[in-house]
Write a protein that holds these residues in place. Structure first.
Motif, short mmCIF file in Angstrom:
data_model
loop_
_atom_site.label_atom_id
_atom_site.label_comp_id
_atom_site.label_asym_id
_atom_site.label_seq_id
_atom_site.Cartn_x
_atom_site.Cartn_y
_atom_site.Cartn_z
N MET A 188 33.48 -4.55 -32.04
CA MET A 188 33.55 -5.23 -33.34
C MET A 188 32.61 -4.64 -34.38
O MET A 188 33.02 -4.39 -35.52
N PRO A 189 31.33 -4.37 -34.06
CA PRO A 189 30.50 -3.70 -35.06
C PRO A 189 30.95 -2.28 -35.34
O PRO A 189 30.82 -1.79 -36.46
N LEU A 190 31.48 -1.60 -34.33
CA LEU A 190 31.97 -0.24 -34.54
C LEU A 190 33.12 -0.25 -35.55
O LEU A 190 33.14 0.53 -36.51
N LEU A 191 34.09 -1.16 -35.35
CA LEU A 191 35.23 -1.25 -36.27
C LEU A 191 34.78 -1.67 -37.67
O LEU A 191 35.32 -1.18 -38.67
N ALA A 192 33.81 -2.58 -37.74
CA ALA A 192 33.33 -3.03 -39.05
C ALA A 192 32.69 -1.87 -39.81
O ALA A 192 32.89 -1.71 -41.02
N ALA A 193 31.92 -1.04 -39.10
CA ALA A 193 31.30 0.11 -39.75
C ALA A 193 32.35 1.10 -40.23
O ALA A 193 32.25 1.63 -41.34
N VAL A 194 33.37 1.35 -39.41
CA VAL A 194 34.45 2.26 -39.81
C VAL A 194 35.20 1.69 -41.02
O VAL A 194 35.55 2.43 -41.95
N ALA A 195 35.43 0.38 -41.02
CA ALA A 195 36.09 -0.25 -42.16
C ALA A 195 35.26 -0.10 -43.43
O ALA A 195 35.80 0.13 -44.52
N ASP A 196 33.94 -0.20 -43.30
CA ASP A 196 33.06 0.04 -44.45
C ASP A 196 33.27 1.46 -44.99
O ASP A 196 33.34 1.68 -46.20
N GLY A 197 33.34 2.42 -44.07
CA GLY A 197 33.55 3.80 -44.49
C GLY A 197 34.89 3.99 -45.18
O GLY A 197 34.99 4.67 -46.21
N ALA A 222 35.80 5.16 -49.15
CA ALA A 222 36.77 6.21 -49.51
C ALA A 222 37.87 5.64 -50.41
O ALA A 222 38.25 6.27 -51.42
N HIS A 223 38.37 4.47 -50.07
CA HIS A 223 39.44 3.86 -50.88
C HIS A 223 38.96 3.56 -52.29
O HIS A 223 39.70 3.73 -53.26
N ASP A 224 37.71 3.14 -52.43
CA ASP A 224 37.15 2.89 -53.76
C ASP A 224 37.11 4.16 -54.59
O ASP A 224 37.16 4.10 -55.83
N ALA A 225 37.02 5.30 -53.91
CA ALA A 225 37.00 6.59 -54.61
C ALA A 225 38.40 7.19 -54.75
O ALA A 225 38.55 8.32 -55.22
N GLY A 226 39.43 6.42 -54.34
CA GLY A 226 40.80 6.89 -54.46
C GLY A 226 41.24 7.83 -53.36
O GLY A 226 42.24 8.55 -53.51
N SER A 278 45.89 3.16 -49.16
CA SER A 278 44.79 2.63 -48.34
C SER A 278 45.26 1.68 -47.26
O SER A 278 44.65 1.60 -46.18
N ALA A 279 46.36 0.96 -47.49
CA ALA A 279 46.86 0.02 -46.49
C ALA A 279 47.28 0.73 -45.21
O ALA A 279 47.24 0.15 -44.12
N LEU A 334 50.95 -6.93 -47.22
CA LEU A 334 50.48 -8.12 -46.51
C LEU A 334 49.22 -7.84 -45.69
O LEU A 334 48.65 -8.77 -45.11
N ARG A 335 48.79 -6.60 -45.64
CA ARG A 335 47.59 -6.26 -44.85
C ARG A 335 46.32 -6.55 -45.64
O ARG A 335 46.30 -6.42 -46.87
N PRO A 336 45.25 -6.90 -44.95
CA PRO A 336 43.96 -7.07 -45.65
C PRO A 336 43.42 -5.71 -46.08
O PRO A 336 43.85 -4.66 -45.57
N THR A 337 42.51 -5.71 -47.01
CA THR A 337 41.82 -4.46 -47.38
C THR A 337 40.80 -4.12 -46.30
O THR A 337 40.43 -4.96 -45.47
N ALA A 338 40.32 -2.89 -46.33
CA ALA A 338 39.27 -2.51 -45.38
C ALA A 338 38.02 -3.35 -45.59
O ALA A 338 37.33 -3.70 -44.63
N ARG A 339 37.70 -3.69 -46.83
CA ARG A 339 36.53 -4.54 -47.11
C ARG A 339 36.71 -5.91 -46.46
O ARG A 339 35.75 -6.44 -45.86
N GLU A 340 37.90 -6.48 -46.56
CA GLU A 340 38.16 -7.78 -45.95
C GLU A 340 38.09 -7.69 -44.43
O GLU A 340 37.60 -8.61 -43.77
N VAL A 341 38.57 -6.58 -43.87
CA VAL A 341 38.50 -6.39 -42.42
C VAL A 341 37.04 -6.39 -41.96
O VAL A 341 36.68 -7.08 -41.00
#
Length: 330
Positions: A111-120, A124-128, A206-207, A272-279
């Motif tokens: 769970m922390p591993l996935l959260a960190a990857v989602a942050d990354g 990237a998505h914020d930068a397009g 990004s989805a 319908l998918r959450p964003t990486a930030r929401e994940v």
């Protein structure tokens, strides 16, 4: 035999990985006197003469990303045959090798591993930038070197490492060169983490990365992706049209909220998918609710659980250096 020099600056030492998007070399930056990793991509098959320039621009864009879960890119270049990215050298292994040697990982680790990857991914998505090829082989573990020169054995203790995404955007460039999808040895591995829109040959955003991250979650927790089949075509068809067996049915101890989150990430409709930030946010909330980690560890943004693990007073007996390996075939 004398080592090859790249761009008059980088001395190639040893090949440490190979995959659909090129080869990874351990090298020495002779100008700054430091060890680096270099991804070299063959561009000779590209029909578009402007591809080399797009590769260079892609490298510049990736170098502009700043997140602990994204590999640091320090230089990029091209010649008449190749393109290359010069990156930080990670200790490894990638999470595909980790699961193969360690077996499925615990929720406390995943769970922390996935959260960190989602942050990354969100950075990237914020930068397009869309990764387009999120899979276990493209998530490499890394750990700092201790004062005595050793590193923790991340196979035995994956919780001591930080996950780092590699190969940002490169899959798209190599697709344009007509190489990635023509390699049967690697296509089935990619198909197992491919979004429905990728499987159908549609435009992705990004989805698509969020869907792929959910497939990675299955692999890390269960040792297998959501869909299994004998061919990449069959796997891609399942990604596009079939409903996967829910995580909770395959792992009865899965928290209900996690099962629900993964199902949303695997929605066929990307809207319908959450964003990486929401994940990332929901993963941390689920972990707190179920007591999988102290809440304080989840509130640290730039200094994650793995960034600076407490240094033990005495080195445990299994602390020793491991060879670098990014090989996609492992």
């Amino acid at each position: 035999m004398e080592s090859e020099m790249l761009a008059g600056r980088y001395r190639l030492v040893a090949q440490v990985g190979a995959g659909a998007t090129g080869r990874v070399w351990q090298a020495v930056d002779t100008l700054l006197q430091r060890a680096v990793a270099i991804k070299i991509v063959d561009l000779t098959g590209a029909a578009d003469p402007a591809l080399a320039e797009r590769f260079r621009r892609e490298g510049i864009a990736i170098a502009g990303l700043s997140n602990d879960a994204i590999v640091k890119v320090w230089d990029t270049g091209t010649d008449d045959r190749r393109g290359w990215l010069v990156m930080e050298l990670l200790s490894g292994p990638n999470t595909n090798t980790l699961v193969k040697e360690h077996g499925p990982l615990s929720y406390e680790v995943v769970m922390p591993l996935l959260a960190a990857v989602a942050d990354g991914l969100q950075a990237a998505h914020d930068a397009g930038i869309t990764h387009r090829d999120v899979k276990p082989a493209n998530i490499v573990m890394d750990a700092p070197q201790a004062v005595d020169g050793t590193r923790p054995d991340l196979i035995a203790h994956p919780e001591l490492g930080r996950p780092v995404l590699v190969d940002f955007g490169i899959a798209h460039v190599v697709d344009e060169a007509g190489k990635q999808l023509t390699r049967p040895a690697t296509a089935i591995g990619t198909a197992a983490y491919m979004s429905p829109e990728q499987a159908r040959g549609l435009e992705v955003d990004s989805a698509s990365d969020v869907y792929s991250l959910a497939c990675v979650a299955y692999h890390l927790l269960l040792g297998r992706p959501p869909f299994l089949a004998d061919s990449s075509i069959a796997v891609a068809h399942a990604q596009a049209f079939d409903t996967p067996v829910p995580l909770a049915e395959l792992s009865p101890d899965a928290p209900h909220a996690l099962d629900t989150l993964i199902a949303r990430m695997l929605a066929k409709d990307p809207t319908l998918r959450p964003t990486a930030r929401e994940v990332a946010k929901e993963l941390r909330a689920i972990a707190r609710t179920h007591g999988l980690l102290p809440a304080s560890l989840w509130t640290q943004r730039r200094h994650s659980l793995w960034a600076r693990p407490p240094r033990p007073r005495r080195s445990p007996p299994d602390l020793r250096s491991r060879p670098v390996s990014w090989d996609r075939r492992k």
